[in-house]
Design an enzyme around this catalytic site. Sequence first.
Site, PDB file in Angstrom:
ATOM      1  N   GLN A 118       0.850  -1.200   0.000  1.00 45.76           N
ATOM      2  CA  GLN A 118       0.000   0.000   0.000  1.00 45.76           C
ATOM      3  C   GLN A 118       0.881   1.244   0.000  1.00 45.76           C
ATOM      4  OE1 GLN A 118      -3.659  -0.530   2.801  1.00 45.76           O
ATOM      5  NE2 GLN A 118      -1.980  -1.692   3.704  1.00 45.76           N
ATOM      6  N   VAL A 120       3.733   4.046  -0.984  1.00 43.82           N
ATOM      7  CA  VAL A 120       4.007   4.800  -2.218  1.00 43.82           C
ATOM      8  C   VAL A 120       5.462   5.274  -2.253  1.00 43.82           C
ATOM      9  CG1 VAL A 120       1.583   5.535  -2.402  1.00 43.82           C
ATOM     10  CG2 VAL A 120       3.205   6.968  -1.137  1.00 43.82           C
ATOM     11  N   ASP A 121       6.290   4.785  -1.281  1.00 50.59           N
ATOM     12  CA  ASP A 121       7.648   5.330  -1.091  1.00 50.59           C
ATOM     13  C   ASP A 121       8.744   4.623  -1.877  1.00 50.59           C
ATOM     14  OD1 ASP A 121       7.604   3.811   2.250  1.00 50.59           O
ATOM     15  OD2 ASP A 121       8.085   2.898   0.318  1.00 50.59           O
ATOM     16  N   HIS A 136      -1.381   1.293  -4.353  1.00 51.90           N
ATOM     17  CA  HIS A 136      -1.805   2.698  -4.267  1.00 51.90           C
ATOM     18  C   HIS A 136      -0.896   3.628  -5.047  1.00 51.90           C
ATOM     19  CE1 HIS A 136      -3.830   1.497  -0.183  1.00 51.90           C
ATOM     20  NE2 HIS A 136      -4.513   1.088  -1.239  1.00 51.90           N
ATOM     21  N   THR A 205       0.274  -2.682   8.797  1.00 53.74           N
ATOM     22  CA  THR A 205      -0.875  -1.938   8.296  1.00 53.74           C
ATOM     23  C   THR A 205      -2.013  -2.029   9.295  1.00 53.74           C
ATOM     24  OG1 THR A 205      -2.528  -1.737   6.518  1.00 53.74           O
ATOM     25  CG2 THR A 205      -1.621  -3.937   6.905  1.00 53.74           C
ATOM     26  N   SER A 206      -2.736  -0.928   9.441  1.00 53.68           N
ATOM     27  CA  SER A 206      -3.871  -0.906  10.378  1.00 53.68           C
ATOM     28  C   SER A 206      -5.046  -1.691   9.802  1.00 53.68           C
ATOM     29  CB  SER A 206      -4.280   0.542  10.658  1.00 53.68           C
ATOM     30  OG  SER A 206      -4.552   1.214   9.433  1.00 53.68           O
ATOM     31  N   ASN A 230       2.909  -6.878  13.442  1.00 54.27           N
ATOM     32  CA  ASN A 230       2.496  -5.507  13.727  1.00 54.27           C
ATOM     33  C   ASN A 230       2.685  -5.250  15.219  1.00 54.27           C
ATOM     34  OD1 ASN A 230       1.155  -3.297  12.019  1.00 54.27           O
ATOM     35  ND2 ASN A 230      -0.017  -3.201  13.926  1.00 54.27           N
ATOM     36  N   PRO A 231       3.038  -4.025  15.639  1.00 48.69           N
ATOM     37  CA  PRO A 231       3.233  -3.803  17.080  1.00 48.69           C
ATOM     38  C   PRO A 231       1.941  -3.876  17.888  1.00 48.69           C
ATOM     39  CG  PRO A 231       4.177  -2.003  15.790  1.00 48.69           C
ATOM     40  CD  PRO A 231       3.395  -2.855  14.855  1.00 48.69           C
TER      41      PRO A 231
HETATM   42  C1  BV8 Z   1     -11.562   2.202  -3.916  1.00 52.09           C
HETATM   43  C2  BV8 Z   1      -2.105   6.700  -1.441  1.00 52.09           C
HETATM   44  C3  BV8 Z   1     -13.542   2.049  -5.226  1.00 52.09           C
HETATM   45  C4  BV8 Z   1      -2.200   8.163  -1.160  1.00 52.09           C
HETATM   46  C5  BV8 Z   1      -3.773   5.610  -0.018  1.00 52.09           C
HETATM   47  C6  BV8 Z   1     -15.459  -0.315   1.744  1.00 52.09           C
HETATM   48  C7  BV8 Z   1     -15.806   0.051   3.019  1.00 52.09           C
HETATM   49  C8  BV8 Z   1     -15.490   1.304   3.507  1.00 52.09           C
HETATM   50  C9  BV8 Z   1     -14.797   2.230   2.718  1.00 52.09           C
HETATM   51  C10 BV8 Z   1     -14.458   1.849   1.467  1.00 52.09           C
HETATM   52  C11 BV8 Z   1     -14.771   0.584   0.967  1.00 52.09           C
HETATM   53  N1  BV8 Z   1     -14.291   0.513  -0.307  1.00 52.09           N
HETATM   54  C12 BV8 Z   1     -13.696   1.673  -0.622  1.00 52.09           C
HETATM   55  C13 BV8 Z   1     -13.779   2.508   0.444  1.00 52.09           C
HETATM   56  C14 BV8 Z   1     -13.294   3.869   0.521  1.00 52.09           C
HETATM   57  C15 BV8 Z   1     -11.797   3.912   0.831  1.00 52.09           C
HETATM   58  C16 BV8 Z   1     -11.473   3.361   2.185  1.00 52.09           C
HETATM   59  O1  BV8 Z   1     -11.028   2.236   2.315  1.00 52.09           O
HETATM   60  N2  BV8 Z   1     -11.662   4.167   3.202  1.00 52.09           N
HETATM   61  C17 BV8 Z   1     -11.283   3.757   4.546  1.00 52.09           C
HETATM   62  C18 BV8 Z   1     -10.653   4.937   5.274  1.00 52.09           C
HETATM   63  C19 BV8 Z   1     -12.489   3.213   5.269  1.00 52.09           C
HETATM   64  N3  BV8 Z   1     -11.032   3.194  -0.175  1.00 52.09           N
HETATM   65  C20 BV8 Z   1     -10.768   3.782  -1.351  1.00 52.09           C
HETATM   66  O2  BV8 Z   1     -11.204   4.864  -1.650  1.00 52.09           O
HETATM   67  C21 BV8 Z   1      -9.907   3.006  -2.332  1.00 52.09           C
HETATM   68  N4  BV8 Z   1     -10.568   3.048  -3.620  1.00 52.09           N
HETATM   69  O3  BV8 Z   1     -11.859   1.263  -3.234  1.00 52.09           O
HETATM   70  O4  BV8 Z   1     -12.239   2.565  -5.077  1.00 52.09           O
HETATM   71  C22 BV8 Z   1     -14.479   2.706  -4.222  1.00 52.09           C
HETATM   72  C23 BV8 Z   1     -14.313   4.059  -3.911  1.00 52.09           C
HETATM   73  C24 BV8 Z   1     -15.207   4.661  -2.983  1.00 52.09           C
HETATM   74  C25 BV8 Z   1     -16.212   3.892  -2.374  1.00 52.09           C
HETATM   75  C26 BV8 Z   1     -16.327   2.543  -2.678  1.00 52.09           C
HETATM   76  C27 BV8 Z   1     -15.447   1.950  -3.619  1.00 52.09           C
HETATM   77  C28 BV8 Z   1      -8.562   3.691  -2.506  1.00 52.09           C
HETATM   78  C29 BV8 Z   1      -7.768   3.595  -1.222  1.00 52.09           C
HETATM   79  C30 BV8 Z   1      -6.342   4.112  -1.468  1.00 52.09           C
HETATM   80  C31 BV8 Z   1      -6.124   5.396  -0.706  1.00 52.09           C
HETATM   81  N5  BV8 Z   1      -4.722   5.837  -0.878  1.00 52.09           N
HETATM   82  N6  BV8 Z   1      -2.500   5.962  -0.243  1.00 52.09           N
HETATM   83  C32 BV8 Z   1      -1.189   8.600  -0.137  1.00 52.09           C
HETATM   84  O5  BV8 Z   1      -0.373   7.792   0.337  1.00 52.09           O
HETATM   85  O6  BV8 Z   1      -1.198   9.823   0.174  1.00 52.09           O
HETATM   86  S1  BV8 Z   1      -4.168   4.806   1.389  1.00 52.09           S
HETATM   87  C33 BV8 Z   1      -3.032   5.112   2.612  1.00 52.09           C
HETATM   88  O7  BV8 Z   1      -3.506   4.342   3.716  1.00 52.09           O
HETATM   89  C34 BV8 Z   1      -1.607   4.612   2.395  1.00 52.09           C
HETATM   90  O8  BV8 Z   1      -1.419   3.905   1.190  1.00 52.09           O
HETATM   91  C35 BV8 Z   1      -1.421   3.644   3.568  1.00 52.09           C
HETATM   92  O9  BV8 Z   1      -0.513   2.650   3.310  1.00 52.09           O
HETATM   93  C36 BV8 Z   1      -2.797   3.127   3.634  1.00 52.09           C
HETATM   94  C37 BV8 Z   1      -3.225   2.272   4.763  1.00 52.09           C
HETATM   95  O10 BV8 Z   1      -2.746   2.829   5.942  1.00 52.09           O
HETATM   96  P1  BV8 Z   1      -1.632   1.958   6.688  1.00 52.09           P
HETATM   97  O11 BV8 Z   1      -0.598   1.571   5.699  1.00 52.09           O
HETATM   98  O12 BV8 Z   1      -2.322   0.872   7.408  1.00 52.09           O
HETATM   99  O13 BV8 Z   1      -0.986   2.998   7.635  1.00 52.09           O
HETATM  100  P2  BV8 Z   1      -1.517   3.423   9.073  1.00 52.09           P
HETATM  101  O14 BV8 Z   1      -0.768   4.645   9.451  1.00 52.09           O
HETATM  102  O15 BV8 Z   1      -3.003   3.405   9.110  1.00 52.09           O
HETATM  103  O16 BV8 Z   1      -1.069   2.191  10.008  1.00 52.09           O
HETATM  104  C38 BV8 Z   1       0.307   1.943  10.209  1.00 52.09           C
HETATM  105  C39 BV8 Z   1       0.397   0.593  10.888  1.00 52.09           C
HETATM  106  O17 BV8 Z   1       1.781   0.303  11.062  1.00 52.09           O
HETATM  107  C40 BV8 Z   1      -0.239   0.576  12.282  1.00 52.09           C
HETATM  108  O18 BV8 Z   1      -0.990  -0.618  12.430  1.00 52.09           O
HETATM  109  C41 BV8 Z   1       0.972   0.560  13.217  1.00 52.09           C
HETATM  110  O19 BV8 Z   1       0.719  -0.186  14.395  1.00 52.09           O
HETATM  111  C42 BV8 Z   1       1.992  -0.149  12.378  1.00 52.09           C
HETATM  112  N7  BV8 Z   1       3.390   0.149  12.709  1.00 52.09           N
HETATM  113  C43 BV8 Z   1       3.912   1.278  13.258  1.00 52.09           C
HETATM  114  N8  BV8 Z   1       5.257   1.119  13.404  1.00 52.09           N
HETATM  115  C44 BV8 Z   1       5.566  -0.109  12.914  1.00 52.09           C
HETATM  116  C45 BV8 Z   1       4.389  -0.729  12.469  1.00 52.09           C
HETATM  117  N9  BV8 Z   1       4.367  -1.962  11.936  1.00 52.09           N
HETATM  118  C46 BV8 Z   1       5.545  -2.622  11.849  1.00 52.09           C
HETATM  119  N10 BV8 Z   1       6.724  -2.094  12.257  1.00 52.09           N
HETATM  120  C47 BV8 Z   1       6.769  -0.853  12.786  1.00 52.09           C
HETATM  121  N11 BV8 Z   1       7.955  -0.344  13.203  1.00 52.09           N
END
Ligand code: BV8
Length: 262
Positions: A118, A120-121, A136, A205-206, A230-231
């Site tokens: 997921q 983009v880096d 993504h 990933t969350s 994941n932590p």
């Molecule tokens: C789509 C690019 C059709 C931009 C990103 C169904 C239900 C509900 C909502 C939807 C659904 N279907 C679609 C949606 C809407 C939406 C969505 O999912 N919304 C969410 C918020 C509910 N999805 C979309 O719009 C997708 N398109 O499905 O098209 C559609 C559209 C609309 C409606 C229906 C269908 C497109 C999604 C793509 C968005 N673009 N990135 C940018 O980067 O600026 S997403 C963005 O979030 C990043 O890519 C990121 O990777 C991604 C997910 O976040 P995480 O990677 O999980 O990062 P986060 O910070 O949340 O968590 C970090 C984790 O790491 C934590 O768990 C933490 O504990 C852990 N961590 C921390 N330190 C460490 C670690 N793990 C290991 N080691 C460590 N040291």
Amino acid sequence: MEGRVWYLPHMPTDPALQDIAHALRQAQRVVVLTGAGVSAESGTPTFRDAMTGLWASFNPEELATPEAFERNPELVTRWYDQRRLGCMACLPNPGHLALARMERELTARGGRFTLLTQNVDRLHQRAGSQNIVELHGTIMVWRCTRTGREVTPPPEPMQAFPPKSDDGGLLRPSVVWFGEMLPESALAASFEALDGCDLFISVGTSSVVQPAASFVFYAKRSGATTSEVNPEDTAITRWVDHAARGKSGLLLPEINRLAFDD
Ligand code: BV8
């Protein structure tokens, strides 16, 4: 031993590591899904921590949308250029390198390894991973809003915001924004890899963003062993067979050691 102090490196003792390593030793078709957490130890803020300093008052999910770009292309492109330069200044961490080794080990024994990210880096590419699906898109490539032609901006700050393309449009990052469809080719490659995989590992990933957050269910339906590194607990923790708690930069090399070196 009187007087002698043994300093063992901090070795994780999470039993789930053994379980994941055991499954990895047997696996022929492995799918790994990564999120922002795998890059956290490289210094890139996780997606939801990306909002610091100038961006502290914004919600990433509001900025990462076509509507935000439409409304304020200067603000959005400044945010993305700052993140782009930030990613360039970071290096792959041991977690990225461990995933590249995992792929080499699988390939060497005639197995198959697919990395769905997921992120983009492009740190996975810089770590040496080969079979990568960018779900993504990437912040390193931008495209013209009028013609769709892609360019790779030079490794220096952009000079104007929003940046103009040579084709008379604006330049936007070639990432998938919320509300935009994922690239058809990325989805097809993901489902092809998930269909028939025997080990699925979700890393950093969350598990909130769709459709990536549902990939674990496709893996389960294929009969795969499912796991998470994941932590903290995530939205899929209760669904996976094995959940290892800790940082990926520490746990992934340990999983490789247990699976391939012991
Ligand atoms: C789509 C690019 C059709 C931009 C990103 C169904 C239900 C509900 C909502 C939807 C659904 N279907 C679609 C949606 C809407 C939406 C969505 O999912 N919304 C969410 C918020 C509910 N999805 C979309 O719009 C997708 N398109 O499905 O098209 C559609 C559209 C609309 C409606 C229906 C269908 C497109 C999604 C793509 C968005 N673009 N990135 C940018 O980067 O600026 S997403 C963005 O979030 C990043 O890519 C990121 O990777 C991604 C997910 O976040 P995480 O990677 O999980 O990062 P986060 O910070 O949340 O968590 C970090 C984790 O790491 C934590 O768990 C933490 O504990 C852990 N961590 C921390 N330190 C460490 C670690 N793990 C290991 N080691 C460590 N040291």
